[in-house]
Design a protein around this motif. Sequence first.
Motif, PDB file in Angstrom:
ATOM      1  N   PHE A 191     -24.881 -44.729  22.671  1.00 40.46           N
ATOM      2  CA  PHE A 191     -24.579 -43.124  22.361  1.00 40.46           C
ATOM      3  C   PHE A 191     -23.855 -43.411  21.039  1.00 40.46           C
ATOM      4  CE2 PHE A 191     -24.462 -43.533  27.185  1.00 40.46           C
ATOM      5  CZ  PHE A 191     -25.506 -42.220  27.386  1.00 40.46           C
ATOM      6  N   ASN A 192     -24.126 -42.086  20.335  1.00 38.20           N
ATOM      7  CA  ASN A 192     -23.534 -41.924  19.160  1.00 38.20           C
ATOM      8  C   ASN A 192     -22.076 -41.460  19.013  1.00 38.20           C
ATOM      9  OD1 ASN A 192     -26.135 -41.925  17.782  1.00 38.20           O
ATOM     10  ND2 ASN A 192     -26.553 -39.629  18.642  1.00 38.20           N
ATOM     11  N   ALA A 193     -21.528 -41.320  20.450  1.00 35.17           N
ATOM     12  CA  ALA A 193     -20.134 -40.976  20.659  1.00 35.17           C
ATOM     13  C   ALA A 193     -20.120 -41.135  22.028  1.00 35.17           C
ATOM     14  CB  ALA A 193     -19.575 -39.565  19.909  1.00 35.17           C
ATOM     15  N   ILE A 194     -18.506 -41.283  22.584  1.00 31.85           N
ATOM     16  CA  ILE A 194     -18.315 -41.232  23.949  1.00 31.85           C
ATOM     17  C   ILE A 194     -18.686 -39.843  24.534  1.00 31.85           C
ATOM     18  CG2 ILE A 194     -16.694 -41.638  25.681  1.00 31.85           C
ATOM     19  CD1 ILE A 194     -17.368 -44.234  24.058  1.00 31.85           C
ATOM     20  N   PRO A 195     -19.773 -39.914  25.487  1.00 25.80           N
ATOM     21  CA  PRO A 195     -19.912 -38.536  26.243  1.00 25.80           C
ATOM     22  C   PRO A 195     -19.017 -38.071  26.842  1.00 25.80           C
ATOM     23  CG  PRO A 195     -21.964 -40.202  26.498  1.00 25.80           C
ATOM     24  CD  PRO A 195     -20.543 -40.984  25.979  1.00 25.80           C
ATOM     25  N   THR A 196     -18.708 -36.681  26.715  1.00 29.44           N
ATOM     26  CA  THR A 196     -17.381 -35.968  27.674  1.00 29.44           C
ATOM     27  C   THR A 196     -17.835 -35.724  28.960  1.00 29.44           C
ATOM     28  OG1 THR A 196     -18.207 -33.947  26.560  1.00 29.44           O
ATOM     29  CG2 THR A 196     -16.503 -35.274  25.316  1.00 29.44           C
ATOM     30  N   SER A 197     -19.285 -35.562  29.253  1.00 32.20           N
ATOM     31  CA  SER A 197     -19.887 -35.400  30.610  1.00 32.20           C
ATOM     32  C   SER A 197     -21.305 -35.878  30.610  1.00 32.20           C
ATOM     33  CB  SER A 197     -19.916 -33.762  30.699  1.00 32.20           C
ATOM     34  OG  SER A 197     -20.426 -33.017  29.594  1.00 32.20           O
ATOM     35  N   GLN A 198     -22.009 -34.851  30.970  1.00 32.38           N
ATOM     36  CA  GLN A 198     -23.363 -35.572  30.936  1.00 32.38           C
ATOM     37  C   GLN A 198     -24.002 -35.592  29.576  1.00 32.38           C
ATOM     38  OE1 GLN A 198     -26.598 -33.056  32.865  1.00 32.38           O
ATOM     39  NE2 GLN A 198     -26.390 -34.419  34.590  1.00 32.38           N
ATOM     40  N   ALA A 199     -24.713 -36.758  29.292  1.00 29.72           N
ATOM     41  CA  ALA A 199     -25.709 -37.032  28.132  1.00 29.72           C
ATOM     42  C   ALA A 199     -27.041 -36.818  28.446  1.00 29.72           C
ATOM     43  CB  ALA A 199     -25.249 -38.210  27.825  1.00 29.72           C
ATOM     44  N   ARG A 200     -27.612 -36.265  27.246  1.00 31.63           N
ATOM     45  CA  ARG A 200     -29.175 -35.862  27.495  1.00 31.63           C
ATOM     46  C   ARG A 200     -30.048 -36.441  26.315  1.00 31.63           C
ATOM     47  NH1 ARG A 200     -30.023 -29.582  28.115  1.00 31.63           N
ATOM     48  NH2 ARG A 200     -28.456 -29.437  26.530  1.00 31.63           N
ATOM     49  N   TRP A 201     -31.405 -36.510  26.260  1.00 29.99           N
ATOM     50  CA  TRP A 201     -32.173 -36.659  25.356  1.00 29.99           C
ATOM     51  C   TRP A 201     -32.685 -35.491  24.950  1.00 29.99           C
ATOM     52  CZ3 TRP A 201     -33.110 -41.301  23.217  1.00 29.99           C
ATOM     53  CH2 TRP A 201     -33.078 -42.395  24.023  1.00 29.99           C
ATOM     54  N   ALA A 202     -33.397 -35.463  23.846  1.00 28.93           N
ATOM     55  CA  ALA A 202     -33.612 -34.097  23.226  1.00 28.93           C
ATOM     56  C   ALA A 202     -34.808 -33.680  24.209  1.00 28.93           C
ATOM     57  CB  ALA A 202     -34.154 -34.187  21.789  1.00 28.93           C
ATOM     58  N   ASP A 203     -35.851 -34.417  24.831  1.00 30.70           N
ATOM     59  CA  ASP A 203     -36.735 -33.893  25.610  1.00 30.70           C
ATOM     60  C   ASP A 203     -36.261 -33.431  27.067  1.00 30.70           C
ATOM     61  OD1 ASP A 203     -36.194 -36.291  27.332  1.00 30.70           O
ATOM     62  OD2 ASP A 203     -37.863 -37.338  26.776  1.00 30.70           O
ATOM     63  N   GLY A 204     -34.942 -33.368  27.184  1.00 31.30           N
ATOM     64  CA  GLY A 204     -34.197 -32.786  28.530  1.00 31.30           C
ATOM     65  C   GLY A 204     -33.941 -34.064  29.510  1.00 31.30           C
ATOM     66  N   THR A 205     -34.307 -35.257  29.281  1.00 31.96           N
ATOM     67  CA  THR A 205     -33.857 -36.281  30.119  1.00 31.96           C
ATOM     68  C   THR A 205     -32.225 -36.604  30.067  1.00 31.96           C
ATOM     69  OG1 THR A 205     -35.873 -37.534  29.795  1.00 31.96           O
ATOM     70  CG2 THR A 205     -34.112 -38.709  31.038  1.00 31.96           C
ATOM     71  N   SER A 206     -31.734 -36.551  31.399  1.00 31.88           N
ATOM     72  CA  SER A 206     -30.553 -36.533  31.588  1.00 31.88           C
ATOM     73  C   SER A 206     -29.569 -37.920  32.138  1.00 31.88           C
ATOM     74  CB  SER A 206     -29.596 -35.472  32.234  1.00 31.88           C
ATOM     75  OG  SER A 206     -30.031 -35.311  33.458  1.00 31.88           O
ATOM     76  N   PHE A 207     -28.380 -38.109  31.702  1.00 29.68           N
ATOM     77  CA  PHE A 207     -27.775 -39.344  32.317  1.00 29.68           C
ATOM     78  C   PHE A 207     -26.602 -38.765  33.005  1.00 29.68           C
ATOM     79  CE2 PHE A 207     -29.905 -40.301  28.132  1.00 29.68           C
ATOM     80  CZ  PHE A 207     -30.881 -41.125  28.539  1.00 29.68           C
ATOM     81  N   ASP A 208     -26.439 -39.276  34.190  1.00 27.97           N
ATOM     82  CA  ASP A 208     -25.365 -38.840  34.854  1.00 27.97           C
ATOM     83  C   ASP A 208     -23.967 -39.731  34.380  1.00 27.97           C
ATOM     84  OD1 ASP A 208     -25.309 -41.415  36.415  1.00 27.97           O
ATOM     85  OD2 ASP A 208     -26.429 -40.616  38.071  1.00 27.97           O
ATOM     86  N   ALA A 209     -22.661 -39.552  35.057  1.00 24.69           N
ATOM     87  CA  ALA A 209     -21.769 -39.957  34.769  1.00 24.69           C
ATOM     88  C   ALA A 209     -21.698 -41.676  35.155  1.00 24.69           C
ATOM     89  CB  ALA A 209     -20.479 -39.644  35.497  1.00 24.69           C
ATOM     90  N   ARG A 210     -22.379 -42.012  36.062  1.00 26.77           N
ATOM     91  CA  ARG A 210     -22.135 -43.531  36.425  1.00 26.77           C
ATOM     92  C   ARG A 210     -23.203 -44.309  35.584  1.00 26.77           C
ATOM     93  NH1 ARG A 210     -24.800 -47.359  39.347  1.00 26.77           N
ATOM     94  NH2 ARG A 210     -23.510 -48.922  40.427  1.00 26.77           N
ATOM     95  N   GLU A 211     -24.506 -43.608  35.169  1.00 26.24           N
ATOM     96  CA  GLU A 211     -25.181 -44.304  33.965  1.00 26.24           C
ATOM     97  C   GLU A 211     -24.561 -44.458  32.748  1.00 26.24           C
ATOM     98  OE1 GLU A 211     -30.018 -44.107  33.391  1.00 26.24           O
ATOM     99  OE2 GLU A 211     -29.078 -42.444  34.008  1.00 26.24           O
ATOM    100  N   ILE A 212     -23.882 -43.635  32.499  1.00 25.53           N
ATOM    101  CA  ILE A 212     -23.156 -43.606  31.083  1.00 25.53           C
ATOM    102  C   ILE A 212     -22.143 -44.574  31.164  1.00 25.53           C
ATOM    103  CG2 ILE A 212     -21.559 -42.381  29.642  1.00 25.53           C
ATOM    104  CD1 ILE A 212     -22.860 -39.829  30.353  1.00 25.53           C
ATOM    105  N   ASP A 213     -21.324 -44.983  32.130  1.00 21.38           N
ATOM    106  CA  ASP A 213     -20.279 -45.747  32.180  1.00 21.38           C
ATOM    107  C   ASP A 213     -20.815 -47.242  32.244  1.00 21.38           C
ATOM    108  OD1 ASP A 213     -17.464 -46.544  32.908  1.00 21.38           O
ATOM    109  OD2 ASP A 213     -18.184 -47.163  34.700  1.00 21.38           O
TER     110      ASP A 213
END
Length: 292
Positions: A191-213
């Motif tokens: 990631f470009n920065a530590i996500p504060t919550s859910q992160a997303r691709w510009a195409d709408g794909t999202s990553f949940d908190a566990r996937e980010i961690d």
Amino acid sequence: MMNESGGIGSSSYPCAASSIESLSAAGRIAADIMTFARETLPHIMSPVQFRNAIDGYVREQKACQPRWLSIGLGVNDRYINNVWYEPEPFLEGDVVKVEIGIEIAGKYVEVAETLIFGVGRQEDEALVKGTAYALEAGIAKALPGGRIVDMTNAIERSLLDFGLVPSPFGAGHAIRQDDEEPDKRTHPWIFNAIPTSQARWADGTSFDAREIDDSLNTSLEAGMCLAIEPCALSFFDVPVQDTRQVSDGTGAMQLRLPFWRSESGGRIAKFVHTLLIREDGPLVLTQPSKER
């Protein structure tokens, strides 16, 4: 495969020593394409002409027969999209993002740069310089024994030091090698920065908190192939979707495609390199040959 820290280990996508030469060859070709794009832009009139020139260059190279080729362009407040259908001419000072994704002989790499058409504004020059610096900062942390979070922190700090805002959309990623999956992007996400919550691709794909961690805590190991993709906004902004109907250029097809842009018109920059982590540090595969 989970490593001891809870991250996703690199053993599920190692780059075998026997494939490093062909991966490096793909990286050199991608770097050559980007060099062509950089040198050609001053002589180009529009995004459609630019896209066609890059595509023509690739097709004319006898040594380059890509199974997959993606040419992404984005101008000013636009995120990168395939904009071959946009005829608008470039204007002096336009901020032009170019991203190349190419697969040759089963080896896939990505590279991107942000260029300025003609003479740019001082703030846009700073945007480009700061985003390019963040890429180098992230690469410097691609060391065996480190973690993905080290790279993310370096990218974020670098962007903030330049007064830029890390883009909340998109992320770097590991690259699958030696498989037939059409989408080579895989864990971990950088990631470009530590996500504060859910992160997303510009195409709408999202990553949940566990996937980010899991991504942030992934250990870096020799043999991992990574695409690092810092993307920044010139000031605090929100990406918005603009869906429009476009032609395929032949009149035979009409499509409704999403475009992502900054809400208030703030300009966007992006840089990408693909690298291979070695025991002695990162090898940047998409660096121009004279800079390796």
